[in-house]
Design an enzyme around this catalytic site. Structure first.
Site, PDB file in Angstrom:
ATOM      1  N   THR A  90     -15.572 -15.406   2.932  1.00 34.68           N
ATOM      2  CA  THR A  90     -15.453 -14.780   3.720  1.00 34.68           C
ATOM      3  C   THR A  90     -16.759 -16.213   4.954  1.00 34.68           C
ATOM      4  O   THR A  90     -16.668 -16.348   6.006  1.00 34.68           O
ATOM      5  CB  THR A  90     -15.744 -13.488   4.696  1.00 34.68           C
ATOM      6  OG1 THR A  90     -17.171 -13.923   3.159  1.00 34.68           O
ATOM      7  CG2 THR A  90     -15.224 -12.647   4.255  1.00 34.68           C
ATOM      8  N   ASN A 130     -20.085  -2.020   4.160  1.00 37.07           N
ATOM      9  CA  ASN A 130     -20.228  -2.942   4.824  1.00 37.07           C
ATOM     10  C   ASN A 130     -18.622  -3.136   5.355  1.00 37.07           C
ATOM     11  O   ASN A 130     -17.491  -2.693   4.525  1.00 37.07           O
ATOM     12  CB  ASN A 130     -20.338  -4.993   4.499  1.00 37.07           C
ATOM     13  CG  ASN A 130     -19.930  -5.427   5.222  1.00 37.07           C
ATOM     14  OD1 ASN A 130     -20.077  -5.462   6.726  1.00 37.07           O
ATOM     15  ND2 ASN A 130     -19.430  -6.223   4.521  1.00 37.07           N
ATOM     16  N   ALA A 135      -8.684 -14.794   9.870  1.00 36.13           N
ATOM     17  CA  ALA A 135      -7.047 -14.832   9.828  1.00 36.13           C
ATOM     18  C   ALA A 135      -6.798 -15.174   8.813  1.00 36.13           C
ATOM     19  O   ALA A 135      -5.242 -15.396   8.878  1.00 36.13           O
ATOM     20  CB  ALA A 135      -6.507 -14.357  10.861  1.00 36.13           C
ATOM     21  N   GLY A 195      -8.811 -10.293  11.988  1.00 40.73           N
ATOM     22  CA  GLY A 195      -7.025 -10.335  12.489  1.00 40.73           C
ATOM     23  C   GLY A 195      -6.427  -8.915  11.708  1.00 40.73           C
ATOM     24  O   GLY A 195      -5.871  -8.558  12.329  1.00 40.73           O
ATOM     25  N   ALA A 209      43.352   7.198  40.968  1.00 37.97           N
ATOM     26  CA  ALA A 209      43.327   7.547  38.820  1.00 37.97           C
ATOM     27  C   ALA A 209      44.444   6.337  38.553  1.00 37.97           C
ATOM     28  O   ALA A 209      45.087   6.546  39.158  1.00 37.97           O
ATOM     29  CB  ALA A 209      43.485   8.683  39.058  1.00 37.97           C
ATOM     30  N   GLY A 223     -18.205  -3.852   0.060  1.00 37.67           N
ATOM     31  CA  GLY A 223     -19.408  -4.334  -0.252  1.00 37.67           C
ATOM     32  C   GLY A 223     -20.440  -3.388   0.721  1.00 37.67           C
ATOM     33  O   GLY A 223     -20.267  -2.203   1.174  1.00 37.67           O
ATOM     34  N   ARG A 274      49.175   2.426  40.576  1.00 34.97           N
ATOM     35  CA  ARG A 274      50.381   2.822  39.554  1.00 34.97           C
ATOM     36  C   ARG A 274      51.445   3.291  39.176  1.00 34.97           C
ATOM     37  O   ARG A 274      52.313   3.224  40.894  1.00 34.97           O
ATOM     38  CB  ARG A 274      50.161   5.062  39.995  1.00 34.97           C
ATOM     39  CG  ARG A 274      49.379   5.429  38.558  1.00 34.97           C
ATOM     40  CD  ARG A 274      49.140   6.951  38.781  1.00 34.97           C
ATOM     41  NE  ARG A 274      47.685   7.443  39.831  1.00 34.97           N
ATOM     42  CZ  ARG A 274      48.059   7.901  40.203  1.00 34.97           C
ATOM     43  NH1 ARG A 274      48.286   9.241  40.929  1.00 34.97           N
ATOM     44  NH2 ARG A 274      46.869   8.338  40.997  1.00 34.97           N
ATOM     45  N   ARG A 323      -0.220  -8.466  -0.954  1.00 30.22           N
ATOM     46  CA  ARG A 323       0.181  -7.201  -0.745  1.00 30.22           C
ATOM     47  C   ARG A 323       0.732  -6.918   0.040  1.00 30.22           C
ATOM     48  O   ARG A 323       1.395  -5.061  -0.036  1.00 30.22           O
ATOM     49  CB  ARG A 323      -0.972  -6.310  -1.251  1.00 30.22           C
ATOM     50  CG  ARG A 323      -1.931  -6.075  -2.328  1.00 30.22           C
ATOM     51  CD  ARG A 323      -3.258  -5.189  -2.927  1.00 30.22           C
ATOM     52  NE  ARG A 323      -4.049  -6.195  -1.582  1.00 30.22           N
ATOM     53  CZ  ARG A 323      -5.266  -5.345  -1.442  1.00 30.22           C
ATOM     54  NH1 ARG A 323      -5.613  -3.950  -1.902  1.00 30.22           N
ATOM     55  NH2 ARG A 323      -6.345  -6.281  -0.877  1.00 30.22           N
ATOM     56  N   ASN A 342      -3.871  -4.011   4.489  1.00 26.13           N
ATOM     57  CA  ASN A 342      -3.578  -4.928   2.859  1.00 26.13           C
ATOM     58  C   ASN A 342      -2.630  -4.482   2.391  1.00 26.13           C
ATOM     59  O   ASN A 342      -1.744  -5.462   1.656  1.00 26.13           O
ATOM     60  CB  ASN A 342      -4.321  -4.755   1.796  1.00 26.13           C
ATOM     61  CG  ASN A 342      -6.159  -5.230   2.385  1.00 26.13           C
ATOM     62  OD1 ASN A 342      -6.443  -6.029   2.835  1.00 26.13           O
ATOM     63  ND2 ASN A 342      -7.128  -4.076   1.850  1.00 26.13           N
TER      64      ASN A 342
HETATM   65  C1  UD1 Z   1     -15.019  -8.009   2.556  1.00 27.98           C
HETATM   66  C2  UD1 Z   1     -17.039  -8.114   2.412  1.00 27.98           C
HETATM   67  C3  UD1 Z   1     -16.910  -6.899   1.748  1.00 27.98           C
HETATM   68  C4  UD1 Z   1     -16.741  -5.427   2.721  1.00 27.98           C
HETATM   69  C5  UD1 Z   1     -15.290  -6.188   3.368  1.00 27.98           C
HETATM   70  C6  UD1 Z   1     -14.550  -4.680   4.242  1.00 27.98           C
HETATM   71  C7  UD1 Z   1     -17.799 -10.518   2.076  1.00 27.98           C
HETATM   72  C8  UD1 Z   1     -18.334 -10.990   1.125  1.00 27.98           C
HETATM   73  N1  UD1 Z   1     -17.407  -8.825   2.293  1.00 27.98           N
HETATM   74  O1  UD1 Z   1     -15.037  -7.941   1.533  1.00 27.98           O
HETATM   75  O2  UD1 Z   1     -18.826  -6.607   1.956  1.00 27.98           O
HETATM   76  O3  UD1 Z   1     -16.730  -4.207   2.353  1.00 27.98           O
HETATM   77  O4  UD1 Z   1     -14.995  -7.149   3.236  1.00 27.98           O
HETATM   78  O5  UD1 Z   1     -13.950  -4.647   4.153  1.00 27.98           O
HETATM   79  O6  UD1 Z   1     -17.619 -10.690   3.162  1.00 27.98           O
HETATM   80  N2  UD1 Z   1     -11.053 -14.316   4.635  1.00 27.98           N
HETATM   81  C9  UD1 Z   1     -10.505 -15.257   5.076  1.00 27.98           C
HETATM   82  N3  UD1 Z   1     -10.582 -16.355   4.654  1.00 27.98           N
HETATM   83  C10 UD1 Z   1     -11.180 -16.533   3.431  1.00 27.98           C
HETATM   84  C11 UD1 Z   1     -11.562 -15.325   2.965  1.00 27.98           C
HETATM   85  C12 UD1 Z   1     -11.131 -14.111   4.130  1.00 27.98           C
HETATM   86  O7  UD1 Z   1     -10.243 -15.456   6.430  1.00 27.98           O
HETATM   87  O8  UD1 Z   1     -11.558 -17.372   2.968  1.00 27.98           O
HETATM   88  C13 UD1 Z   1     -10.392 -12.575   5.527  1.00 27.98           C
HETATM   89  C14 UD1 Z   1      -9.342 -12.368   5.741  1.00 27.98           C
HETATM   90  O9  UD1 Z   1      -8.189 -12.960   5.797  1.00 27.98           O
HETATM   91  C15 UD1 Z   1      -9.585 -10.892   5.801  1.00 27.98           C
HETATM   92  C16 UD1 Z   1     -11.175 -10.672   5.943  1.00 27.98           C
HETATM   93  O10 UD1 Z   1     -12.264 -12.350   6.063  1.00 27.98           O
HETATM   94  O11 UD1 Z   1      -9.071 -10.846   7.184  1.00 27.98           O
HETATM   95  C17 UD1 Z   1     -11.693 -10.792   4.607  1.00 27.98           C
HETATM   96  O12 UD1 Z   1     -11.702 -10.887   3.724  1.00 27.98           O
HETATM   97  P1  UD1 Z   1     -11.742 -10.515   2.162  1.00 27.98           P
HETATM   98  O13 UD1 Z   1     -11.352 -11.065   0.675  1.00 27.98           O
HETATM   99  O14 UD1 Z   1     -10.387  -9.716   1.968  1.00 27.98           O
HETATM  100  O15 UD1 Z   1     -12.801  -9.285   1.361  1.00 27.98           O
HETATM  101  P2  UD1 Z   1     -13.279  -7.952   0.733  1.00 27.98           P
HETATM  102  O16 UD1 Z   1     -13.247  -8.647  -0.131  1.00 27.98           O
HETATM  103  O17 UD1 Z   1     -12.273  -7.251   1.586  1.00 27.98           O
HETATM  104 CA    CA Z   2      -9.721  -7.077   2.327  1.00 23.15          CA
END
Ligand code: UD1
Ligand code: CA
Length: 458
Positions: free
Chosen positions: A83, A170, A13, A105, A424, A140, A441, A19, A228
C-alpha cells in the site's frame, strides 16, 4: 466545509482480487448496479477535491475504459509491492499545501460525513479512521501508548499474540498533509513478514516526529468493509439495500418486505406509496403520490405520476405513466412509451416509442410500436401495429375516439381518422377516414353438412 482544504484524493485500486475468482477486475464488480470503485469516486467528488488519483494495476485498462471519467488522474502501479508503494506512485501529483486522503476502490460504502470528520481532524498533520471489531482477525491493529495515543499500526502477520488481542483496527483510510506524507513515504522499507512497503508504517514515523495521530470512527462498520470475495460483496449489497429501504419507509413508502426491494440508482418519490415484494428499481425513477406497485416489477429510468397502479410482473424501461393510469399485470413499457393520464395498459401488452392519449385503453395481448394514439381510443385484444417492413420503421397514427376491433393489424405507415371504427380481424393497409368503419374480413360462409377430416385407422 471541505472547500478550503486543498484536498488530494488517492484511491488505491491496484489489487488483483484473486478471491473473486473472476476475469473482471475486482473494483468493477457492481454493488447496487454500480462498479465498486464508482461508489468511491462519487463519494470523493462530494468532498470537492482538487484532484482524484486512482492507482490501478491489474486489469487497469478495463477499469479506465468502463469508468471513462476525464476528471480522474490514472496512475499505474505496475507491480503491487504494498500500500505504501502504491501511494508512492502518486508522489509527483502531491502538492505540499494539500491534504491527502487515502481511500480504497474495494471499500465502497464509506460516507461523506465520516470522511468530513476525518479531514477535520487531520488539519494538524495526520488522522486515521479506525474501527473496533469483535473479530479483528486479518486487520492491522492500532497500538496505543499508556496515554491512549496512537503509537503504531502492527499488521496481523507481524503481530505478537498480545497485539492480536487488540480490537481496534486500521481501516486503511487516512488523511495526512502532503508535505509530511512525501517525507515519510521516502523512508518506507519492506522489512516485514510480507516484504511489502506498508503505508501504515508512516504512522510510527509521524509519532517519532512528534505528531499526534488523531483517530475517528465511522457510525457503522459496513462503511469501512472491503470486498475480497463474492460473499462479502453480497453482504455489503444487502446492507446497502437495507439502508435504502429504511430511507424509503422514513419517507412515506410502505414496503411489503424491506428485505425484498432493490434500488440500483436513485428513486425520487412522493408519499403514500406501497411497494409489494421483489421489485427492482434501476437508474433514475420518480414516483408521485398515492401509487401502488405490485410484486415482481422491474422499473428503470421511468416516471410514474400520482394515483397510478402498476400491477404485478410489469417491466418499465424509459417510460412515463400519466396520473391515474393502470398498468399490468404483465405489461411491458419499452423506451419511449408515454402514457397520458387515466390510461389502461393491460396484460401482455408491449408499448414502444409510442404516445397513448388521455383515457385510452390497450388492455390485452397487443403490440403498439412507433405510434401516436389520441384520446379515448380503445385498442382491442390482439392488435398489432406492424411498424417494421424488414428494413425501416414506420408510424401508426390513431386519432381520438377510435375503436380498433380485436385481432387487427395496422400496417404502418397508416392513419386512422377521428371516431373511425376498425372491424375485428382486419388488416388495415391504407388510411381510414374520420367516422368510417373499415373492415377487411372475408365474408363469412356457411357450408351445410361439412364434415371434419376423420383419422385414418391403420
Ligand atoms: C491493509 C492495511 C491494514 C488494514 C487493512 C484494512 C497496510 C499495510 N495494511 O491491509 O492495516 O487493516 O488494509 O482492510 O496498508 N493495494 C494496491 N497496491 C498494492 C497493495 C494494495 O493498490 O501494492 C490496494 C489493494 O487493491 C486494496 C488495498 O490497497 O484495495 C489494501 O491492500 P491489501 O493488500 O488488501 O491490504 P491488507 O493486507 O488488507
Ligand atoms: Ca485487504
Amino acid at each position: 466545509m471541505t472547500d478550503n482544504l486543498h484536498l488530494n484524493i488517492v484511491i488505491l485500486a491496484a489489487g488483483q482480487g484473486t478471491r473473486m475468482k473472476s476475469s473482471l477486475p475486482k473494483v468493477l464488480h457492481s454493488l447496487a448496479g454500480k462498479a465498486l470503485v464508482q461508489h468511491v469516486i462519487n463519494t470523493s467528488k462530494k468532498l470537492n477535491p482538487e484532484i482524484i488519483n486512482v492507482v490501478y494495476g491489474h486489469g487497469g485498462e478495463q477499469v479506465q475504459q468502463q469508468i471513462n471519467d476525464s476528471e480522474i488522474n490514472w496512475v499505474l502501479q505496475a507491480e503491487q509491492l504494498g500500500t505504501g508503494h502504491a501511494v508512492e506512485q502518486v508522489t509527483n501529483k502531491l502538492k505540499d499545501e494539500q491534504l491527502v486522503l487515502i481511500l480504497y476502490g474495494d471499500v465502497p460504502l464509506i460516507k461523506v460525513e465520516t470522511l468530513t470528520n476525518l479531514l477535520e481532524k487531520a488539519k494538524d498533520g495526520f488522522s486515521l479512521l479506525t474501527v473496533s471489531l469483535k473479530k479483528p482477525d486479518g486487520y492491522g491493529r492500532i497500538v496505543r501508548d499508556k496515554n491512549g495515543l496512537v503509537e503504531n499500526i502492527t499488521e496481523e502477520k507481524d503481530a505478537s499474540n498480545k497485539v492480536k488481542e487488540i480490537n481496534e483496527v486500521n481501516t486503511g483510510i487516512l488523511a495526512v498533509k502532503a508535505d509530511l506524507l512525501k517525507k515519510w513515504l521516502g523512508k518506507l522499507d519492506n522489512n516485514n513478514v510480507q516484504e511489502e512497503y506498508y503505508l501504515t508504517d508512516v504512522i510510527a514515523m509521524a509519532v517519532k516526529d512528534g505528531y499526534t495521530v488523531e483517530t475517528t470512527q465511522p457510525d457503522n462498520e459496513h462503511e469501512v468493509m472491503g470486498v475480497n470475495n463474492r460473499l462479502q460483496l453480497a453482504e455489503l449489497e444487502r446492507h446497502y439495500q437495507q439502508e435504502q429501504a429504511n430511507k424509503l419507509m422514513a419517507g412515506g413508502i410502505t414496503l411489503a418486505d424491506p428485505t425484498r426491494i432493490d434500488i440500483r440508482g436513485k428513486l425520487i418519490h412522493g408519499q403514500d406509496i406501497s411497494i409489494d415484494i421483489n421489485t427492482v428499481f434501476e437508474g433514475n425513477v420518480s414516483i408521485g403520490n398515492n401509487v401502488s406497485i405490485g410484486a415482481n416489477c422491474v422499473i428503470k429510468d421511468s416516471k410514474i405520476a400520482d394515483d397510478v397502479v402498476i400491477l404485478p410482473m410489469s417491466i418499465l424501461d424509459n417510460a412515463s405513466v400519466g396520473k391515474g393510469s393502470k398498468v399490468g399485470p404483465f405489461a411491458r413499457l419499452r423506451p419511449g412509451a408515454v402514457l397520458s393520464d387515466n390510461t389502461h395498459i393491460g396484460n401482455f401488452v408491449e408499448i414502444k416509442k409510442s404516445f397513448v392519449g388521455l383515457g385510452s385503453k390497450v388492455n390485452h395481448l397487443t403490440y403498439i410500436g412507433d405510434s401516436m394514439i389520441g384520446k379515448n381510443v380503445n385498442v382491442g385484444a390482439g392488435t398489432i401495429t406492424c411498424n417494421y417492413d424488414g428494413a425501416n420503421k414506420h408510424q401508426t397514427v390513431i386519432a381520438d375516439n377510435v375503436f380498433v376491433g380485436s385481432a387487427t393489424q395496422l400496417v404502418a405507415p397508416v392513419k386512422i381518422g377521428k371516431n373511425a371504427t376498425i372491424g375485428a380481424g382486419s388488416t388495415i393497409t391504407t388510411d381510414v377516414a374520420e367516422d368510417e368503419l373499415a373492415i377487411t374480413r372475408v365474408k363469412q360462409k356457411s357450408i351445410k353438412g361439412w364434415k371434419r377430416p376423420a383419422k385414418i385407422k391403420k
